[in-house]
Write a protein that holds these residues in place. Structure first.
Motif, PDB file in Angstrom:
ATOM      1  N   ASN A 230      -0.020  -1.041 -13.322  1.00  0.00           N
ATOM      2  CA  ASN A 230       0.153  -2.196 -12.438  1.00  0.00           C
ATOM      3  C   ASN A 230      -0.736  -2.048 -11.199  1.00  0.00           C
ATOM      4  O   ASN A 230      -1.398  -2.995 -10.772  1.00  0.00           O
ATOM      5  CB  ASN A 230       1.625  -2.331 -12.044  1.00  0.00           C
ATOM      6  N   ILE A 231      -0.768  -0.842 -10.650  1.00  0.00           N
ATOM      7  CA  ILE A 231      -1.605  -0.575  -9.477  1.00  0.00           C
ATOM      8  C   ILE A 231      -3.082  -0.757  -9.842  1.00  0.00           C
ATOM      9  O   ILE A 231      -3.845  -1.381  -9.097  1.00  0.00           O
ATOM     10  CB  ILE A 231      -1.339   0.839  -8.935  1.00  0.00           C
ATOM     11  N   ALA A 232      -3.482  -0.225 -10.981  1.00  0.00           N
ATOM     12  CA  ALA A 232      -4.886  -0.357 -11.402  1.00  0.00           C
ATOM     13  C   ALA A 232      -5.261  -1.822 -11.597  1.00  0.00           C
ATOM     14  O   ALA A 232      -6.345  -2.253 -11.185  1.00  0.00           O
ATOM     15  CB  ALA A 232      -5.119   0.430 -12.691  1.00  0.00           C
ATOM     16  N   GLU A 233      -4.365  -2.597 -12.199  1.00  0.00           N
ATOM     17  CA  GLU A 233      -4.637  -4.024 -12.383  1.00  0.00           C
ATOM     18  C   GLU A 233      -4.758  -4.731 -11.039  1.00  0.00           C
ATOM     19  O   GLU A 233      -5.679  -5.525 -10.813  1.00  0.00           O
ATOM     20  CB  GLU A 233      -3.528  -4.675 -13.209  1.00  0.00           C
ATOM     21  N   SER A 234      -3.852  -4.419 -10.137  1.00  0.00           N
ATOM     22  CA  SER A 234      -3.878  -5.046  -8.815  1.00  0.00           C
ATOM     23  C   SER A 234      -5.167  -4.713  -8.073  1.00  0.00           C
ATOM     24  O   SER A 234      -5.824  -5.594  -7.515  1.00  0.00           O
ATOM     25  CB  SER A 234      -2.675  -4.575  -7.992  1.00  0.00           C
TER      26      SER A 234
ATOM     27  N   VAL B 244       6.910   6.764 -19.168  1.00  0.00           N
ATOM     28  CA  VAL B 244       6.679   5.333 -19.396  1.00  0.00           C
ATOM     29  C   VAL B 244       6.793   4.571 -18.078  1.00  0.00           C
ATOM     30  O   VAL B 244       5.964   3.696 -17.774  1.00  0.00           O
ATOM     31  CB  VAL B 244       7.647   4.772 -20.466  1.00  0.00           C
ATOM     32  N   GLU B 245       7.814   4.884 -17.285  1.00  0.00           N
ATOM     33  CA  GLU B 245       7.980   4.216 -15.986  1.00  0.00           C
ATOM     34  C   GLU B 245       6.762   4.458 -15.094  1.00  0.00           C
ATOM     35  O   GLU B 245       6.235   3.527 -14.478  1.00  0.00           O
ATOM     36  CB  GLU B 245       9.234   4.734 -15.279  1.00  0.00           C
ATOM     37  N   SER B 246       6.323   5.714 -15.031  1.00  0.00           N
ATOM     38  CA  SER B 246       5.183   6.056 -14.178  1.00  0.00           C
ATOM     39  C   SER B 246       3.895   5.417 -14.671  1.00  0.00           C
ATOM     40  O   SER B 246       3.098   4.912 -13.876  1.00  0.00           O
ATOM     41  CB  SER B 246       5.000   7.576 -14.113  1.00  0.00           C
ATOM     42  N   LEU B 247       3.685   5.435 -15.977  1.00  0.00           N
ATOM     43  CA  LEU B 247       2.482   4.819 -16.525  1.00  0.00           C
ATOM     44  C   LEU B 247       2.476   3.322 -16.254  1.00  0.00           C
ATOM     45  O   LEU B 247       1.441   2.740 -15.905  1.00  0.00           O
ATOM     46  CB  LEU B 247       2.364   5.103 -18.022  1.00  0.00           C
TER      47      LEU B 247
ATOM     48  N   ASP C 109       0.834  -1.205   0.000  1.00  0.00           N
ATOM     49  CA  ASP C 109       0.000   0.000   0.000  1.00  0.00           C
ATOM     50  C   ASP C 109       0.865   1.251   0.000  1.00  0.00           C
ATOM     51  O   ASP C 109       0.596   2.216  -0.730  1.00  0.00           O
ATOM     52  CB  ASP C 109      -0.922   0.029   1.225  1.00  0.00           C
ATOM     53  N   THR C 110       1.909   1.254   0.811  1.00  0.00           N
ATOM     54  CA  THR C 110       2.811   2.405   0.900  1.00  0.00           C
ATOM     55  C   THR C 110       3.550   2.623  -0.416  1.00  0.00           C
ATOM     56  O   THR C 110       3.642   3.749  -0.911  1.00  0.00           O
ATOM     57  CB  THR C 110       3.822   2.212   2.055  1.00  0.00           C
ATOM     58  N   VAL C 111       4.068   1.549  -0.996  1.00  0.00           N
ATOM     59  CA  VAL C 111       4.788   1.656  -2.264  1.00  0.00           C
ATOM     60  C   VAL C 111       3.852   2.171  -3.358  1.00  0.00           C
ATOM     61  O   VAL C 111       4.213   3.060  -4.140  1.00  0.00           O
ATOM     62  CB  VAL C 111       5.426   0.306  -2.662  1.00  0.00           C
ATOM     63  N   GLU C 112       2.634   1.627  -3.427  1.00  0.00           N
ATOM     64  CA  GLU C 112       1.671   2.087  -4.428  1.00  0.00           C
ATOM     65  C   GLU C 112       1.373   3.569  -4.256  1.00  0.00           C
ATOM     66  O   GLU C 112       1.319   4.317  -5.241  1.00  0.00           O
ATOM     67  CB  GLU C 112       0.375   1.289  -4.334  1.00  0.00           C
ATOM     68  N   SER C 113       1.179   4.010  -3.033  1.00  0.00           N
ATOM     69  CA  SER C 113       0.893   5.417  -2.774  1.00  0.00           C
ATOM     70  C   SER C 113       2.042   6.305  -3.250  1.00  0.00           C
ATOM     71  O   SER C 113       1.824   7.348  -3.884  1.00  0.00           O
ATOM     72  CB  SER C 113       0.646   5.625  -1.274  1.00  0.00           C
ATOM     73  N   ARG C 114       3.261   5.885  -2.990  1.00  0.00           N
ATOM     74  CA  ARG C 114       4.428   6.669  -3.427  1.00  0.00           C
ATOM     75  C   ARG C 114       4.572   6.649  -4.943  1.00  0.00           C
ATOM     76  O   ARG C 114       4.977   7.645  -5.544  1.00  0.00           O
ATOM     77  CB  ARG C 114       5.680   6.144  -2.745  1.00  0.00           C
ATOM     78  N   GLN C 115       4.242   5.534  -5.575  1.00  0.00           N
ATOM     79  CA  GLN C 115       4.311   5.469  -7.030  1.00  0.00           C
ATOM     80  C   GLN C 115       3.292   6.413  -7.664  1.00  0.00           C
ATOM     81  O   GLN C 115       3.592   7.090  -8.656  1.00  0.00           O
ATOM     82  CB  GLN C 115       4.091   4.038  -7.519  1.00  0.00           C
ATOM     83  N   VAL C 116       2.086   6.468  -7.122  1.00  0.00           N
ATOM     84  CA  VAL C 116       1.060   7.374  -7.648  1.00  0.00           C
ATOM     85  C   VAL C 116       1.489   8.825  -7.433  1.00  0.00           C
ATOM     86  O   VAL C 116       1.355   9.664  -8.337  1.00  0.00           O
ATOM     87  CB  VAL C 116      -0.321   7.087  -7.008  1.00  0.00           C
ATOM     88  N   ASP C 117       2.033   9.136  -6.266  1.00  0.00           N
ATOM     89  CA  ASP C 117       2.525  10.492  -6.000  1.00  0.00           C
ATOM     90  C   ASP C 117       3.642  10.870  -6.970  1.00  0.00           C
ATOM     91  O   ASP C 117       3.669  11.985  -7.497  1.00  0.00           O
ATOM     92  CB  ASP C 117       3.027  10.617  -4.559  1.00  0.00           C
ATOM     93  N   ALA C 118       4.569   9.951  -7.208  1.00  0.00           N
ATOM     94  CA  ALA C 118       5.674  10.206  -8.135  1.00  0.00           C
ATOM     95  C   ALA C 118       5.147  10.440  -9.549  1.00  0.00           C
ATOM     96  O   ALA C 118       5.627  11.329 -10.267  1.00  0.00           O
ATOM     97  CB  ALA C 118       6.670   9.058  -8.114  1.00  0.00           C
ATOM     98  N   ALA C 119       4.148   9.661  -9.955  1.00  0.00           N
ATOM     99  CA  ALA C 119       3.570   9.830 -11.286  1.00  0.00           C
ATOM    100  C   ALA C 119       2.945  11.214 -11.427  1.00  0.00           C
ATOM    101  O   ALA C 119       3.074  11.858 -12.480  1.00  0.00           O
ATOM    102  CB  ALA C 119       2.533   8.741 -11.561  1.00  0.00           C
TER     103      ALA C 119
END
Length: 109
Positions: free
Chosen positions: A85-89, A77-80, A37-47
């Motif tokens: 991946n988050i959306a699929e999960s 591309v990395e962010s997308l 959950d934490t990693v996903e949140s940081r990935q969305v923030d980074a995007a």
């Protein structure tokens, strides 16, 4: 004795050999589910940050070099990839509608 249902979650980091990694639990929050959950949140923030930076870089009149455009394209591309991946999960964790669970076909849009 019945076996509790298994909940499978696609993790936001690769497993061994760069393949998709999954977490299988009984549905309770675990250390790894909270970490995901934490990693996903940081990935969305980074995007969101990368998108904010990219918008002015790709607008008409922006004077960027080819290496600068490739750099921002790689970040996008990395962010997308992360966000998809988050959306699929998360999509896998949404329970089906009752009609679908009973074997009926969902309405077409």
């Amino acid at each position: 004795m019945t076996t509790p249902p298994a909940h499978v979650r696609l993790l936001p980091w690769p497993g061994p050999e760069g393949k998709l990694a999954h977490l299988v639990t009984d549905g309770t929050r675990t250390f790894f589910s909270r970490l995901a959950d934490t990693v996903e949140s940081r990935q969305v923030d980074a995007a969101a940050v990368i998108l904010t930076l990219a918008k002015p870089m790709v607008e008409d009149g922006a004077d960027l070099t080819a290496p600068e455009l490739r750099w921002i394209a790689r970040r996008l591309v990395e962010s997308l990839t992360d966000v998809l991946n988050i959306a699929e999960s998360r999509g896998r964790r949404i329970p089906p509608y009752e009609a679908e669970a009973e074997g009926e076909q969902p309405p077409r849009s």
